[in-house]
Design a protein around this motif. Structure first.
Motif, PDB file in Angstrom:
ATOM      1  N   SER A 179       0.836  -1.199   0.000  1.00 57.66           N
ATOM      2  CA  SER A 179       0.000   0.000   0.000  1.00 57.66           C
ATOM      3  C   SER A 179       0.870   1.248   0.000  1.00 57.66           C
ATOM      4  O   SER A 179       2.028   1.216   0.440  1.00 57.66           O
ATOM      5  CB  SER A 179      -0.895   0.012   1.248  1.00 57.66           C
ATOM      6  OG  SER A 179      -0.105   0.235   2.411  1.00 57.66           O
ATOM      7  N   PRO A 180       0.346   2.376  -0.499  1.00 57.47           N
ATOM      8  CA  PRO A 180       1.124   3.622  -0.454  1.00 57.47           C
ATOM      9  C   PRO A 180       1.552   3.992   0.962  1.00 57.47           C
ATOM     10  O   PRO A 180       2.679   4.458   1.184  1.00 57.47           O
ATOM     11  CB  PRO A 180       0.157   4.664  -1.035  1.00 57.47           C
ATOM     12  CG  PRO A 180      -0.770   3.884  -1.904  1.00 57.47           C
ATOM     13  CD  PRO A 180      -0.936   2.553  -1.218  1.00 57.47           C
ATOM     14  N   GLU A 181       0.659   3.763   1.932  1.00 56.20           N
ATOM     15  CA  GLU A 181       0.989   4.082   3.325  1.00 56.20           C
ATOM     16  C   GLU A 181       2.109   3.196   3.839  1.00 56.20           C
ATOM     17  O   GLU A 181       3.029   3.659   4.533  1.00 56.20           O
ATOM     18  CB  GLU A 181      -0.253   3.912   4.209  1.00 56.20           C
ATOM     19  CG  GLU A 181      -1.350   4.918   3.953  1.00 56.20           C
ATOM     20  CD  GLU A 181      -2.274   4.547   2.791  1.00 56.20           C
ATOM     21  OE1 GLU A 181      -3.233   5.299   2.547  1.00 56.20           O
ATOM     22  OE2 GLU A 181      -2.042   3.511   2.145  1.00 56.20           O
ATOM     23  N   GLY A 182       2.056   1.909   3.492  1.00 57.85           N
ATOM     24  CA  GLY A 182       3.116   0.990   3.914  1.00 57.85           C
ATOM     25  C   GLY A 182       4.450   1.333   3.285  1.00 57.85           C
ATOM     26  O   GLY A 182       5.494   1.313   3.942  1.00 57.85           O
ATOM     27  N   ILE A 186       7.999   2.744   5.174  1.00 59.14           N
ATOM     28  CA  ILE A 186       9.302   2.099   5.040  1.00 59.14           C
ATOM     29  C   ILE A 186      10.353   3.086   4.518  1.00 59.14           C
ATOM     30  O   ILE A 186      11.453   3.186   5.061  1.00 59.14           O
ATOM     31  CB  ILE A 186       9.203   0.881   4.103  1.00 59.14           C
ATOM     32  CG1 ILE A 186       8.356  -0.224   4.760  1.00 59.14           C
ATOM     33  CG2 ILE A 186      10.597   0.343   3.759  1.00 59.14           C
ATOM     34  CD1 ILE A 186       8.024  -1.363   3.829  1.00 59.14           C
ATOM     35  N   LEU A 187       9.996   3.827   3.466  1.00 61.99           N
ATOM     36  CA  LEU A 187      10.979   4.695   2.817  1.00 61.99           C
ATOM     37  C   LEU A 187      11.222   6.000   3.566  1.00 61.99           C
ATOM     38  O   LEU A 187      12.363   6.475   3.644  1.00 61.99           O
ATOM     39  CB  LEU A 187      10.534   5.006   1.386  1.00 61.99           C
ATOM     40  CG  LEU A 187      10.492   3.826   0.405  1.00 61.99           C
ATOM     41  CD1 LEU A 187      10.076   4.310  -0.977  1.00 61.99           C
ATOM     42  CD2 LEU A 187      11.833   3.120   0.329  1.00 61.99           C
ATOM     43  N   TRP A 188      10.136   6.600   4.083  1.00 62.24           N
ATOM     44  CA  TRP A 188      10.261   7.925   4.705  1.00 62.24           C
ATOM     45  C   TRP A 188       9.905   7.932   6.182  1.00 62.24           C
ATOM     46  O   TRP A 188       9.861   8.985   6.807  1.00 62.24           O
ATOM     47  CB  TRP A 188       9.386   8.923   3.947  1.00 62.24           C
ATOM     48  CG  TRP A 188       9.832   9.129   2.537  1.00 62.24           C
ATOM     49  CD1 TRP A 188      10.948   9.799   2.113  1.00 62.24           C
ATOM     50  CD2 TRP A 188       9.177   8.671   1.341  1.00 62.24           C
ATOM     51  NE1 TRP A 188      11.032   9.781   0.745  1.00 62.24           N
ATOM     52  CE2 TRP A 188       9.958   9.098   0.232  1.00 62.24           C
ATOM     53  CE3 TRP A 188       8.016   7.942   1.091  1.00 62.24           C
ATOM     54  CZ2 TRP A 188       9.613   8.822  -1.088  1.00 62.24           C
ATOM     55  CZ3 TRP A 188       7.674   7.659  -0.219  1.00 62.24           C
ATOM     56  CH2 TRP A 188       8.460   8.099  -1.292  1.00 62.24           C
ATOM     57  N   LYS A 189       9.602   6.737   6.732  1.00 63.40           N
ATOM     58  CA  LYS A 189       9.292   6.598   8.156  1.00 63.40           C
ATOM     59  C   LYS A 189       8.031   7.349   8.573  1.00 63.40           C
ATOM     60  O   LYS A 189       7.841   7.655   9.748  1.00 63.40           O
ATOM     61  CB  LYS A 189      10.471   7.074   9.029  1.00 63.40           C
ATOM     62  CG  LYS A 189      11.823   6.490   8.648  1.00 63.40           C
ATOM     63  CD  LYS A 189      11.825   4.973   8.697  1.00 63.40           C
ATOM     64  CE  LYS A 189      13.193   4.414   8.307  1.00 63.40           C
ATOM     65  NZ  LYS A 189      13.182   2.933   8.201  1.00 63.40           N
ATOM     66  N   THR A 190       7.177   7.653   7.601  1.00 65.83           N
ATOM     67  CA  THR A 190       5.909   8.295   7.915  1.00 65.83           C
ATOM     68  C   THR A 190       4.889   7.994   6.819  1.00 65.83           C
ATOM     69  O   THR A 190       5.210   8.053   5.622  1.00 65.83           O
ATOM     70  CB  THR A 190       6.054   9.820   8.042  1.00 65.83           C
ATOM     71  OG1 THR A 190       4.749  10.407   8.199  1.00 65.83           O
ATOM     72  CG2 THR A 190       6.746  10.428   6.824  1.00 65.83           C
ATOM     73  N   ALA A 191       3.665   7.690   7.233  1.00 69.84           N
ATOM     74  CA  ALA A 191       2.597   7.407   6.273  1.00 69.84           C
ATOM     75  C   ALA A 191       2.101   8.676   5.588  1.00 69.84           C
ATOM     76  O   ALA A 191       1.345   8.606   4.620  1.00 69.84           O
ATOM     77  CB  ALA A 191       1.440   6.705   6.975  1.00 69.84           C
ATOM     78  N   GLU A 195       0.998   9.917  -0.616  1.00 69.71           N
ATOM     79  CA  GLU A 195       0.726  10.449  -1.953  1.00 69.71           C
ATOM     80  C   GLU A 195       1.962  10.336  -2.842  1.00 69.71           C
ATOM     81  O   GLU A 195       1.876   9.935  -4.006  1.00 69.71           O
ATOM     82  CB  GLU A 195       0.274  11.901  -1.868  1.00 69.71           C
ATOM     83  CG  GLU A 195      -0.060  12.501  -3.223  1.00 69.71           C
ATOM     84  CD  GLU A 195      -0.659  13.892  -3.125  1.00 69.71           C
ATOM     85  OE1 GLU A 195      -0.776  14.549  -4.175  1.00 69.71           O
ATOM     86  OE2 GLU A 195      -1.018  14.306  -2.010  1.00 69.71           O
ATOM     87  N   GLN A 196       3.121  10.654  -2.290  1.00 64.46           N
ATOM     88  CA  GLN A 196       4.367  10.542  -3.042  1.00 64.46           C
ATOM     89  C   GLN A 196       4.662   9.080  -3.365  1.00 64.46           C
ATOM     90  O   GLN A 196       5.087   8.744  -4.471  1.00 64.46           O
ATOM     91  CB  GLN A 196       5.514  11.147  -2.224  1.00 64.46           C
ATOM     92  CG  GLN A 196       6.834  11.221  -2.970  1.00 64.46           C
ATOM     93  CD  GLN A 196       7.893  11.967  -2.165  1.00 64.46           C
ATOM     94  OE1 GLN A 196       7.574  12.715  -1.238  1.00 64.46           O
ATOM     95  NE2 GLN A 196       9.147  11.753  -2.504  1.00 64.46           N
ATOM     96  N   ALA A 197       4.392   8.203  -2.406  1.00 64.28           N
ATOM     97  CA  ALA A 197       4.637   6.777  -2.615  1.00 64.28           C
ATOM     98  C   ALA A 197       3.729   6.204  -3.694  1.00 64.28           C
ATOM     99  O   ALA A 197       4.126   5.319  -4.455  1.00 64.28           O
ATOM    100  CB  ALA A 197       4.434   6.019  -1.301  1.00 64.28           C
ATOM    101  N   SER A 198       2.497   6.706  -3.791  1.00 61.29           N
ATOM    102  CA  SER A 198       1.548   6.175  -4.782  1.00 61.29           C
ATOM    103  C   SER A 198       2.060   6.365  -6.200  1.00 61.29           C
ATOM    104  O   SER A 198       1.822   5.524  -7.072  1.00 61.29           O
ATOM    105  CB  SER A 198       0.177   6.841  -4.611  1.00 61.29           C
ATOM    106  OG  SER A 198       0.229   8.213  -4.946  1.00 61.29           O
TER     107      SER A 198
END
Length: 274
Positions: A179-182, A186-191, A195-198
């Motif tokens: 998921s984008p939140e997951g 992992i990458l930025w240590k914050t959910a 939006e950037q992860a999506s």
């Protein structure tokens, strides 16, 4: 600016894929198939409400239909475990795959899950092993297999019923390893970076079709929740077209084509970030 606009589109797609009024698996079954008869249990532990499957007819032809159902009311969501399958759900689908193979029935699977249920009990009962067996079994099925991503297609919970000859996605569905939140956690240590992860995950139907993960994209306009019957009829036509392509193929030819389709994944980079 181009990057920011693309991010906004990807994140908007995530929100539409999760819309509470979005049609779910059983809605599509009622519209696209007839004479659906659900089959229950994995013959080992119990019945999983998140994974529903059974016999049906598609344009008069007997088929096997399997999918993940989330539920809408609180009671339904608990009954279907929010669409997150336990290992008995995957083992139920194994039983239905074997039945379809025995009686030479085409298989239609429908994905709509955040992921497989990660609870302790599920792990103790062999969650990873059940999904792995599904992958092996589906890769060698001799009958046509067509998968449709209806909403969320999350991680191994999705791929457990998605090793197919053709994969279809609704235009506002998402399909990703996490998921984008997951991913953001992992990458930025914050959910909050979801939006950037999506965008980084390339989880939208158009991008996945571009790189060959998806074969057909069904245009649902601004969302299937706004015009459900129209989208369902469009999907039915795509499924019919897909089945008409697959059924005339020799069994060995079809299995080889499925194998080659899977083997090309990750073999090159086709501009995910573009």
């Amino acid at each position: 600016m181009k990057n920011k606009a693309a991010q906004s589109i990807a994140w908007k797609t995530v929100q539409i894929a999760r819309h509470p009024d979005r049609p779910q698996f059983l809605d599509y079954v009622g519209e696209i198939f007839t004479e659906f008869d659900a089959l229950h249990g994995d013959r080992l532990y119990g019945d999983d409400g998140a994974m529903i499957g059974g016999l049906a007819r598609f344009d008069g032809q007997p088929v096997m239909v399997i999918g993940q159902h989330r539920g809408r009311s609180t009671r339904e969501k608990l009954q279907h475990n929010f669409g997150m399958c336990n290992p008995e759900g995957y083992r139920k689908s194994q039983r239905l795959f074997a039945m379809a193979e025995r009686f030479k029935l085409p298989i239609f699977t429908f994905v709509d899950t955040m992921g497989a249920y990660p609870g302790v009990g599920a792990e103790e009962r062999g969650q990873a092993e059940a999904i792995a067996v599904n992958l092996a079994q589906m890769s060698s099925l001799k009958v046509p297999v067509i998968t449709t991503v209806l909403g969320e297609g999350g991680s191994g919970g999705a791929i457990g019923i998605a090793v197919a000859d053709h994969v279809v996605m609704l235009s506002h569905s998402i399909y990703s390893v996490i998921s984008p939140e997951g991913c953001a956690s992992i990458l930025w240590k914050t959910a909050e970076k979801a939006e950037q992860a999506s965008e980084a995950l390339a989880l939208t139907a158009d991008k996945l079709k571009k790189i060959g993960i998806v074969d057909y994209v069904v245009d649902e306009g601004e969302g299937a929740h706004l015009h459900p019957e129209q989208v369902m009829q469009q999907l039915k036509q795509v499924l019919k077209q897909s089945l008409e392509q697959l059924q005339p193929m020799d069994e060995k030819q079809r299995c080889e084509a499925r194998y080659q389709r899977l083997m090309k994944f990750g073999s090159n980079n086709l501009g995910l970030a573009s």
